[in-house]
Design an enzyme around this catalytic site. Structure first.
Site, PDB file in Angstrom:
ATOM      1  NE  ARG A 220      -2.411  91.479 -13.299  1.00  0.00           N
ATOM      2  CZ  ARG A 220      -3.486  91.860 -14.009  1.00  0.00           C
ATOM      3  NH1 ARG A 220      -4.252  90.828 -14.653  1.00  0.00           N
ATOM      4  NH2 ARG A 220      -3.849  93.232 -13.988  1.00  0.00           N
TER       5      ARG A 220
ATOM      6  NE  ARG B 259     -11.442 102.358 -15.283  1.00  0.00           N
ATOM      7  CZ  ARG B 259     -10.965 101.233 -16.169  1.00  0.00           C
ATOM      8  NH1 ARG B 259     -11.401 101.199 -17.292  1.00  0.00           N
ATOM      9  NH2 ARG B 259     -10.190 100.276 -15.603  1.00  0.00           N
TER      10      ARG B 259
ATOM     11  CE  LYS C 183      -0.016  96.712 -14.126  1.00  0.00           C
ATOM     12  NZ  LYS C 183      -1.376  96.730 -13.910  1.00  0.00           N
TER      13      LYS C 183
ATOM     14  CB  THR D 279      -0.548  93.622 -22.151  1.00  0.00           C
ATOM     15  OG1 THR D 279      -0.193  94.063 -20.915  1.00  0.00           O
ATOM     16  CG2 THR D 279      -1.924  94.081 -22.502  1.00  0.00           C
TER      17      THR D 279
END
Length: 488
Positions: free
Chosen positions: A33, A74, A220, A278
């Site tokens: 990845r 963020r 995802k 994860t």
């Protein structure tokens, strides 16, 4: 016994030496990845070139998955470093605050539209839920919050709204540039972050195809609202990723196990590959062995039928990248010995609309019920027949035999599927069967007396035209192609 569950390892500073990368290949990593959230194109290109070079050197097909950053929402940065938030205190998210001028009272936002997506009493989770704020007031440019869970807060941490519902589009302008780069790099898979609906996947596919890319699209699943239309998303995706970080923040950790099982089941029922990701071996960033909880986590994903388990920081920046892959390999192999992983009645009542799917199902039924079958050889132009076969639990290896390098890399994501370079240098059916068996013998995949199922299409070189199934015993493949019996 070959491992059936595939391992995805994220590349990063910890894997940049040729020695470590070669060791990862030796540890049988299946997919690498490239996280497009950290780094620049030149850095990514160098790593991909190293992977392709090592693939040639080791004669192993390893797929490249490029993971888009997506619209990560963020906070900005703090002018004097990390701050400490105390429970009960007031803290402000200010869209007018410069992104590098945060302090202990307020901080800027990379996504100013957040102020339009939230309401009083909403709960915001920062830094993957480590900091929890509740909104007390919304002014023209400020979201005024009370700290519910405090702690240290540093630069550029992500923000989630509990329950989801943020309006940010799945593809940012950066992502559009990165999609063109992924096409240039001939990425085997492109992962789309923060998918909200099927249209996000379709848009990413269109952009990738327009840029000349042919890779598969991985959706995802990390937004709560994606769960409301999950079947539509799965239907248009080549694979889904159970991205448990942001998803867990939005829906709550307690719901994650049930949702993970449901997502894996839905993907397999709909003929889509599925990745579990994860913090699977998070402790091995620092430690040489996994925790017992991590062992159980990986094993449970295998029991549930995931195609692949993914490592992120563990390999990208951890102290033990090779040992982590080796530990995950060991756990997967042990879990795959369990009977429930090797047999199933999955899709037994499904009605198929495509011939290649029907042949794939027939092959797997025969393989699981004809006691002498030890291998399945799927001659394939696109990998779709092998993918359909891999939806059925079995302990029997599926060999995707194809002349196409890109297809050999593509099938590396599919559970229990192993690629073999194969050119059908004949139009004679009998001769092709002989060549298939000879290739399997040369690869030590079968031995004299084994029974092999072969699937192929009458029209050589045509995608999606698998229409033939043959059962052949090794040793009889030259003299005869008659079906062996158990009494022989």
């Amino acid at each position: 016994m070959q491992r059936r569950t595939k391992i995805i390892a994220t590349l990063g500073p910890a894997t940049d030496t040729s020695v470590v990368l070669e060791a990862l290949f030796d540890a049988k990593v299946d997919v690498v990845r490239i996280n497009l959230s950290h780094g620049v194109h030149a850095e990514y290109e160098r790593r991909i070139q190293q992977v392709r070079k090592q693939s040639e050197k080791s004669a192993r097909s390893v797929a490249v998955l490029m993971d888009l950053q997506g619209p990560k929402i963020r906070i900005g940065r703090f002018s004097k470093g990390a701050i400490k938030l105390v429970v009960g205190e007031c803290f402000c998210l200010d869209v007018t605050c410069p992104l590098d001028a945060g302090n202990d009272r307020c901080v800027g936002l990379t996504y100013p539209a957040l102020i339009n997506d939230v309401a009083v009493d909403d709960v915001l989770l920062l830094d993957d839920g480590r900091i929890v704020l509740q909104i007390k007031d919304i002014q023209e440019s400020k979201i005024i919050c009370t700290v519910l869970v405090g702690g240290m807060l540093s630069d550029s941490k992500g923000i989630n709204r509990q329950g989801g519902g943020l309006s940010a589009r799945a593809l940012s302008e950066k992502d559009r540039v990165d999609i063109c780069f992924a096409a240039k790099m001939e990425a085997d898979y492109l992962a789309v972050s923060f998918v909200r609906e099927a249209a996000d996947v379709e848009e990413a596919r269109r952009l990738l195809r327009e840029a000349g890319g042919s890779g598969g699209i991985v959706a995802k699943i990390e937004r709560a609202e994606a769960l409301d239309c999950i079947e539509e998303i799965v239907r248009v995706s080549d694979a889904i990723m159970v991205a448990r970080g942001d998803l867990g923040v939005e829906i709550g950790d307690a719901e994650l196990p049930t949702v993970q099982k449901s997502l894996i089941r839905t993907a397999r029922e709909m003929n889509t590959a599925v990745i579990t990701a994860t913090q699977m071996m998070e402790s091995m960033i620092e430690n040489a062995i996994p925790t017992r909880a991590e062992v159980f986590d990986v094993a449970n994903a295998v029991f549930d039928g995931t195609d692949a388990v993914m490592l992120s920081g563990e390999t990208a920046m951890g102290n033990n990248p090779v040992e982590t892959v080796a530990a995950m390999d060991r756990i997967c192999r042990e879990a795959e010995k369990h009977k429930s992983v090797r047999k199933s009645r999955h899709r037994i009542n499904t009605e198929f609309t495509r011939r290649d799917e029907a042949i794939a199902m027939a092959a797997m039924y025969a393989a699981n019920h004809y006691l002498r079958v030890t291998a399945i050889a799927a001659l394939t132009e696109s990998g779709s027949t092998a993918k359909s076969m891999s939806r059925i639990s079995s302990g029997i290896p599926i060999f995707a035999m194809t002349r196409h390098r890109a297809v050999r890399r593509k099938v590396m994501l599919f559970r229990g599927v192993y690629p073999i370079e194969f050119y059908a240098k004949s139009n004679n059916v009998q001769k092709i069967n002989e060549l298939v068996i000879e290739e399997l013998l040369q690869c030590n995949a079968v031995k004299e007396g084994d029974v092999v199922i072969i699937t192929k299409g009458d029209a050589s070189g045509v995608k999606g035209e698998t229409n033939t199934l043959k059962i052949i015993r090794v040793g009889d493949h030259i003299a005869s192609t008659s079906e062996p019996s158990l009494s022989d």
